[in-house]
Design an enzyme around this catalytic site. Structure first.
Site, PDB file in Angstrom:
ATOM      1  N   GLU A  45     -11.064 -29.871  18.136  1.00  0.00           N
ATOM      2  CA  GLU A  45     -11.629 -31.064  17.507  1.00  0.00           C
ATOM      3  C   GLU A  45     -11.185 -32.334  18.237  1.00  0.00           C
ATOM      4  O   GLU A  45     -10.019 -32.489  18.594  1.00  0.00           O
ATOM      5  CB  GLU A  45     -11.169 -31.126  16.050  1.00  0.00           C
ATOM      6  CG  GLU A  45     -11.694 -32.330  15.278  1.00  0.00           C
ATOM      7  CD  GLU A  45     -11.066 -32.465  13.898  1.00  0.00           C
ATOM      8  OE1 GLU A  45     -11.671 -33.142  13.043  1.00  0.00           O
ATOM      9  OE2 GLU A  45      -9.974 -31.913  13.673  1.00  0.00           O
ATOM     10  N   LYS A 118     -19.192 -33.650   9.987  1.00  0.00           N
ATOM     11  CA  LYS A 118     -18.147 -33.067   9.135  1.00  0.00           C
ATOM     12  C   LYS A 118     -18.366 -33.429   7.669  1.00  0.00           C
ATOM     13  O   LYS A 118     -18.492 -34.605   7.316  1.00  0.00           O
ATOM     14  CB  LYS A 118     -16.792 -33.568   9.618  1.00  0.00           C
ATOM     15  CG  LYS A 118     -15.572 -32.947   8.958  1.00  0.00           C
ATOM     16  CD  LYS A 118     -14.332 -33.434   9.685  1.00  0.00           C
ATOM     17  CE  LYS A 118     -13.051 -32.874   9.117  1.00  0.00           C
ATOM     18  NZ  LYS A 118     -11.872 -33.320   9.905  1.00  0.00           N
ATOM     19  N   CYS A 155     -12.589 -28.641  11.207  1.00  0.00           N
ATOM     20  CA  CYS A 155     -11.228 -28.812  10.679  1.00  0.00           C
ATOM     21  C   CYS A 155     -11.161 -28.684   9.155  1.00  0.00           C
ATOM     22  O   CYS A 155     -11.204 -27.573   8.638  1.00  0.00           O
ATOM     23  CB  CYS A 155     -10.633 -30.115  11.189  1.00  0.00           C
ATOM     24  SG  CYS A 155      -8.813 -30.123  11.136  1.00  0.00           S
TER      25      CYS A 155
END
Length: 278
Positions: A45, A118, A155
């Site tokens: 990431e 995300k 993540c």
């Protein structure tokens, strides 16, 4: 019919303040992974620079770029085409006045297949991402790449079973999570490395699907990133892994037809009762 095999890789490395040097680091590891036969290659990431989200400093907004103009994307597109590999590229995205933590999926011809933003944005000591990123507005994505259907979360997404299940329901052959995680600045005694793995191993088991996670390593102004990138099979077994300080590449190969049969045989998707889950 020929067997449908999918060869995947995860990359692990430290990253500093020079974006172009970071891109070179990733490019070298991509070449190494491709030489080992990997078809889909996952970098960590926000490899464009240091993990800047541990504090709230407005100058970091200058590091964001439009998705298809981002230097990490434009640098890796010709490499993906040259090697014939798929690369999910993690970026700090600017979309007008909006900022996101995003993935641009590059297919094996170097073309950009689109953007995933995300969905789950953390906010806590050392991980103050809500200052920088809006919650993603794309919904979860599964990409029909040249080599298979790839689901990618980012993540904090990896802790949520709903995200993994959503991508599995969308037909993903494998789940991938680029990551930046390490020490917890508010509690030196807290080491999340094992529970971080277990959460994703659980996704592998309950969706009968392989899972990859690619983390960074190194000490960034006192925040220690613990690596331990791994590939788990459909039963949650770790089949390839890196340590806490290793720079390198891990690979694995999976039989997609076997996985489809085995997933059906376990009955998790047959026996779901979503009408009771609301």
């Amino acid at each position: 019919m020929p067997e449908r095999k999918l060869a995947v890789a995860a990359l692990q490395a430290p990253f500093g303040s020079d974006m172009h040097e970071n891109i070179r680091t990733v490019a070298d590891l991509v070449r190494e992974a491709a030489a080992k036969g990997a078809q889909v290659i996952l970098p960590p990431e926000l490899f464009q620079g240091p993990y800047f989200c541990k504090t709230q400093e407005e100058h970091w907004f200058e590091q964001a770029n439009p998705a298809l103009e981002h230097p990490c994307v434009t640098a890796l597109q010709p490499l993906a085409a040259e090697l014939g590999v798929v690369i999910p590229v993690s970026i700090f995205e600017k979309d007008g006045p909006r900022y996101y933590n995003s993935i641009v999926m590059l297919d094996a011809d170097g073309s950009a297949m689109g953007v995933y933003r995300k969905s789950h944005i953390p906010d806590g000591p050392g991980y103050q991402e809500k200052y920088y990123f809006r919650p993603g507005d794309t919904g979860f994505k599964v990409w029909a790449t040249r080599f298979g259907k790839i689901g990618v979360g980012i993540c904090w997404d990896q802790w949520f079973p709903e995200a993994a299940r959503a991508m599995a329901l969308m037909g993903a052959d494998i789940l991938m999570y680029p990551t930046a995680i390490g020490s917890e600045p508010h509690d030196d005694s807290l080491d999340t490395a094992l529970r971080w793995r277990r959460a994703m191993q659980g996704h592998a088991v309950s969706n009968v699907i392989p899972v990859l996670a690619a983390n960074r390593i190194g000490n960034e102004d006192g925040q220690e990133f613990y690596g331990t990138s791994f590939i788990a099979d459909h039963a949650g077994n770790i089949v390839s892994e890196l340590g806490r300080t290793e720079t390198g590449v891990i690979t694995a190969e999976f039989d997609l037809d076997f996985l489809n049969r085995h997933r059906a045989a376990w009955g998790f998707f047959r026996d779901r009762r979503p009408e009771f889950y609301k």
